[in-house]
Design a protein around this motif. Structure first.
Motif, mmCIF file in Angstrom:
data_model
loop_
_atom_site.group_PDB
_atom_site.id
_atom_site.type_symbol
_atom_site.label_atom_id
_atom_site.label_comp_id
_atom_site.label_asym_id
_atom_site.label_seq_id
_atom_site.Cartn_x
_atom_site.Cartn_y
_atom_site.Cartn_z
ATOM 1 N N ASP A 89 0.857 -1.181 0.000
ATOM 2 C CA ASP A 89 0.000 0.000 0.000
ATOM 3 C C ASP A 89 0.898 1.238 0.000
ATOM 4 O OD1 ASP A 89 -1.862 1.972 0.297
ATOM 5 O OD2 ASP A 89 -2.687 1.257 2.195
ATOM 6 N N ASN A 90 1.124 1.792 -1.177
ATOM 7 C CA ASN A 90 2.074 2.901 -1.295
ATOM 8 C C ASN A 90 1.685 4.112 -0.456
ATOM 9 O OD1 ASN A 90 3.682 1.476 -3.152
ATOM 10 N ND2 ASN A 90 2.415 2.136 -4.879
ATOM 11 N N SER A 91 0.388 4.311 -0.217
ATOM 12 C CA SER A 91 -0.053 5.472 0.554
ATOM 13 C C SER A 91 0.331 5.366 2.025
ATOM 14 C CB SER A 91 -1.577 5.629 0.437
ATOM 15 O OG SER A 91 -2.245 4.483 0.958
ATOM 16 N N ALA A 92 0.530 4.147 2.521
ATOM 17 C CA ALA A 92 0.850 3.948 3.942
ATOM 18 C C ALA A 92 2.280 3.491 4.175
ATOM 19 C CB ALA A 92 -0.111 2.928 4.553
ATOM 20 N N LEU A 93 2.986 3.084 3.121
ATOM 21 C CA LEU A 93 4.318 2.510 3.302
ATOM 22 C C LEU A 93 5.325 3.508 3.874
ATOM 23 C CD1 LEU A 93 4.929 0.115 0.278
ATOM 24 C CD2 LEU A 93 4.913 -0.432 2.721
ATOM 25 N N THR A 94 5.273 4.766 3.442
ATOM 26 C CA THR A 94 6.243 5.758 3.928
ATOM 27 C C THR A 94 6.163 5.890 5.440
ATOM 28 O OG1 THR A 94 6.124 7.000 1.858
ATOM 29 C CG2 THR A 94 7.000 8.156 3.776
ATOM 30 N N LEU A 95 4.955 5.978 5.977
ATOM 31 C CA LEU A 95 4.783 6.078 7.424
ATOM 32 C C LEU A 95 5.165 4.776 8.111
ATOM 33 C CD1 LEU A 95 3.867 7.715 9.854
ATOM 34 C CD2 LEU A 95 1.522 6.957 9.424
ATOM 35 N N ASP A 96 4.800 3.641 7.520
ATOM 36 C CA ASP A 96 5.157 2.342 8.103
ATOM 37 C C ASP A 96 6.676 2.187 8.200
ATOM 38 O OD1 ASP A 96 2.539 1.651 8.393
ATOM 39 O OD2 ASP A 96 2.435 0.422 6.586
#
Length: 233
Positions: A89-96
């Motif tokens: 999920d590219n929208s959540a990966l940065t935060l993860d």
């Protein structure tokens, strides 16, 4: 894998997280797509069973992984290693990635995101240097803004207390009780108990803010009604 190859050097050791059910053909395809690089496969639940660590860990190559344990993955990575996540999920990966200690997160393609592990091995420690016991001012520091504490004193502050201001008590010049002593010092000198004081306002026990100007309890702490307060003279 073609999008990932430019980020992997030929000497890298690569670990690909595989599902429990995958065909041999898919495994062979993964190895061939990284031709010339050492490739290993492991189940997510078995990751960390050995002490071997890798330069690159690939997640989701055979399909999106629903349960990814980033802590275990990081334990299996070398310092400044690379994690590659396919079909995430590219929208959540940065935060993860940020929450789990990874940095430099980049979206390489529509279905590939990479990030770097910390520049130190998992569980590494470093000695903390103790702070200096004495603070030293640099000779080049601007000392003009420092205030001399002596400048804060007025001429009145420098004058010694006048004992004549104390007409009663041990601080007085003659160290004797005054004629109309009401603080109990006269009785103390005579060895008799101090006279019982009757409050005119009824607020003596509350503290100085509620006491009269002539109250003998001035300067004493607040006390409970009916409590005997011994004056410290």
């Amino acid at each position: 894998m073609e999008a990932l190859k430019p980020h992997i050097v030929s000497t890298s050791s690569v670990l690909i997280i595989r599902p429990s059910e995958v065909t041999v053909e898919k495994l062979q395809h993964a190895v061939s797509s990284l031709d010339g690089v050492s490739v290993s496969f492991e189940l997510m639940e078995r990751l960390g069973a050995s002490d071997k660590i890798y330069d690159v860990v690939v997640v989701g190559f055979f399909g999106a992984d629903k349960e990814v344990d980033y802590e275990v993955i990081q334990k299996s990575m070398k310092a400044s290693g690379l994690i590659a996540i396919f079909n995430g999920d590219n929208s959540a990966l940065t935060l993860d990635m940020l929450i789990n200690g990874f940095s430099d997160t980049k979206q390489i393609s529509e279905n590939l995101t990479i990030a770097k592990s910390p520049a130190y091995a998992f569980g590494a420690s470093s000695a903390i240097r103790s702070a200096p016991k004495v603070w030293k001012l640099d000779t080049e520091d601007d000392l003009e803004d420092l205030i001399d504490p002596d400048d804060l004193l007025t001429e009145e502050d420098k004058v010694a207390p006048n004992k004549k201001l104390y007409t009663c008590g041990p601080k007085s010049e003659k160290k004797k009780a005054c004629k109309n002593c009401s603080c109990g010092y006269a009785e103390e000198l005579a060895g008799a108990p101090p006279p019982e004081f009757k409050s005119a306002c009824g607020s003596c026990y509350l503290g100085d803010a509620f006491r009269c100007a002539s109250c003998p309890y001035l300067g004493q702490p607040a006390f409970k009604p009916g409590e005997n307060v011994k004056l410290a003279l």
